[in-house]
Design a protein around this motif. Structure first.
Motif, PDB file in Angstrom:
ATOM      1  N   VAL A   5      10.128  30.189 -21.635  1.00 23.54           N
ATOM      2  CA  VAL A   5       9.361  29.991 -22.867  1.00 23.54           C
ATOM      3  C   VAL A   5       7.880  30.093 -22.544  1.00 23.54           C
ATOM      4  CG1 VAL A   5       8.825  28.437 -24.769  1.00 23.54           C
ATOM      5  CG2 VAL A   5      11.147  28.502 -23.830  1.00 23.54           C
ATOM      6  N   GLU A   6       7.236  31.077 -23.146  1.00 21.30           N
ATOM      7  CA  GLU A   6       5.793  31.255 -22.955  1.00 21.30           C
ATOM      8  C   GLU A   6       5.007  30.437 -23.973  1.00 21.30           C
ATOM      9  OE1 GLU A   6       7.647  35.469 -22.397  1.00 21.30           O
ATOM     10  OE2 GLU A   6       7.860  33.767 -23.771  1.00 21.30           O
ATOM     11  N   SER A   7       3.802  30.069 -23.590  1.00 23.79           N
ATOM     12  CA  SER A   7       2.890  29.392 -24.500  1.00 23.79           C
ATOM     13  C   SER A   7       1.464  29.665 -24.050  1.00 23.79           C
ATOM     14  CB  SER A   7       3.155  27.883 -24.534  1.00 23.79           C
ATOM     15  OG  SER A   7       2.961  27.314 -23.258  1.00 23.79           O
ATOM     16  N   GLY A   8       0.514  29.333 -24.902  1.00 26.53           N
ATOM     17  CA  GLY A   8      -0.890  29.460 -24.536  1.00 26.53           C
ATOM     18  C   GLY A   8      -1.611  30.653 -25.119  1.00 26.53           C
ATOM     19  N   GLY A   9      -0.884  31.513 -25.825  1.00 24.80           N
ATOM     20  CA  GLY A   9      -1.546  32.648 -26.448  1.00 24.80           C
ATOM     21  C   GLY A   9      -2.402  32.231 -27.618  1.00 24.80           C
ATOM     22  N   GLY A  10      -3.157  33.177 -28.139  1.00 21.77           N
ATOM     23  CA  GLY A  10      -4.005  32.894 -29.281  1.00 21.77           C
ATOM     24  C   GLY A  10      -5.078  33.941 -29.457  1.00 21.77           C
ATOM     25  N   LEU A  11      -6.049  33.593 -30.293  1.00 20.87           N
ATOM     26  CA  LEU A  11      -7.176  34.479 -30.579  1.00 20.87           C
ATOM     27  C   LEU A  11      -8.386  34.008 -29.777  1.00 20.87           C
ATOM     28  CD1 LEU A  11      -8.577  36.681 -32.290  1.00 20.87           C
ATOM     29  CD2 LEU A  11      -8.965  34.906 -34.028  1.00 20.87           C
ATOM     30  N   VAL A  12      -9.023  34.931 -29.089  1.00 22.59           N
ATOM     31  CA  VAL A  12     -10.191  34.592 -28.274  1.00 22.59           C
ATOM     32  C   VAL A  12     -11.212  35.713 -28.387  1.00 22.59           C
ATOM     33  CG1 VAL A  12      -9.185  35.613 -26.180  1.00 22.59           C
ATOM     34  CG2 VAL A  12     -10.914  33.814 -25.967  1.00 22.59           C
ATOM     35  N   GLN A  13     -12.473  35.362 -28.267  1.00 25.35           N
ATOM     36  CA  GLN A  13     -13.522  36.385 -28.288  1.00 25.35           C
ATOM     37  C   GLN A  13     -13.579  37.129 -26.963  1.00 25.35           C
ATOM     38  OE1 GLN A  13     -17.247  34.543 -29.432  1.00 25.35           O
ATOM     39  NE2 GLN A  13     -17.057  35.458 -31.468  1.00 25.35           N
ATOM     40  N   GLY A  14     -14.048  38.351 -27.023  1.00 23.47           N
ATOM     41  CA  GLY A  14     -14.245  39.107 -25.804  1.00 23.47           C
ATOM     42  C   GLY A  14     -15.121  38.356 -24.817  1.00 23.47           C
ATOM     43  N   GLY A  15     -14.734  38.377 -23.542  1.00 20.35           N
ATOM     44  CA  GLY A  15     -15.439  37.617 -22.522  1.00 20.35           C
ATOM     45  C   GLY A  15     -14.891  36.228 -22.306  1.00 20.35           C
ATOM     46  N   GLY A  16     -14.017  35.805 -23.191  1.00 19.83           N
ATOM     47  CA  GLY A  16     -13.437  34.483 -23.094  1.00 19.83           C
ATOM     48  C   GLY A  16     -12.270  34.410 -22.127  1.00 19.83           C
TER      49      GLY A  16
END
Length: 127
Positions: A5-16
């Motif tokens: 089970v994967e977790s931790g994804g999301g939306l992030v700005q470039g460079g983040g």
């Protein structure tokens, strides 16, 4: 059988940065080498990183070398993918995978080598 089970994804700005986790259950985690793969929108799934069962050796895809780090905590039955300096082209669904390691130095960059796969987690990097 190994469940991932994967977790931790999301939306992030470039460079983040983001850290993905892959929690395993069902079998002895330290008998398996682990890998991360990703599938960008409209493209085929590609290799990202792999690690041996004891964590002593790793390998990375060319596009992520120097930015991504794979690791594992066998006590927690969890593999990680630390991602820094993220780019919009890193946008993809990220999958973790596992395969039985018959010797200590085993790992693989090849998708067919992996027996078990997670459902994936979406990573989106905005420009």
């Amino acid at each position: 059988q190994v469940q991932l089970v994967e977790s931790g994804g999301g939306l992030v700005q470039g460079g983040g940065s983001l850290r993905l986790s892959c929690k395993a259950s069902g079998r002895t985690f330290n008998n398996y080498y682990m890998g991360w793969f990703r599938q960008p929108p409209g493209k085929e799934r590609e290799f990202v990183a792999t690690i041996t069962r004891d964590g002593s050796s790793t390998a990375y895809g060319d596009s992520v070398k120097g930015r991504f780090t794979i690791s594992r905590d066998n006590g927690k039955s969890t593999a990680y993918l630390q991602m820094v300096s993220l780019k919009p082209e890193d946008t993809a669904v990220y999958y973790c995978a596992a395969s039985r390691a018959w010797y200590a130095s085993a790992y693989s960059t090849s998708q067919p080598a992996y027996e078990f796969w997670g459902q994936g987690t979406q990573v989106t990097v905005s420009s």
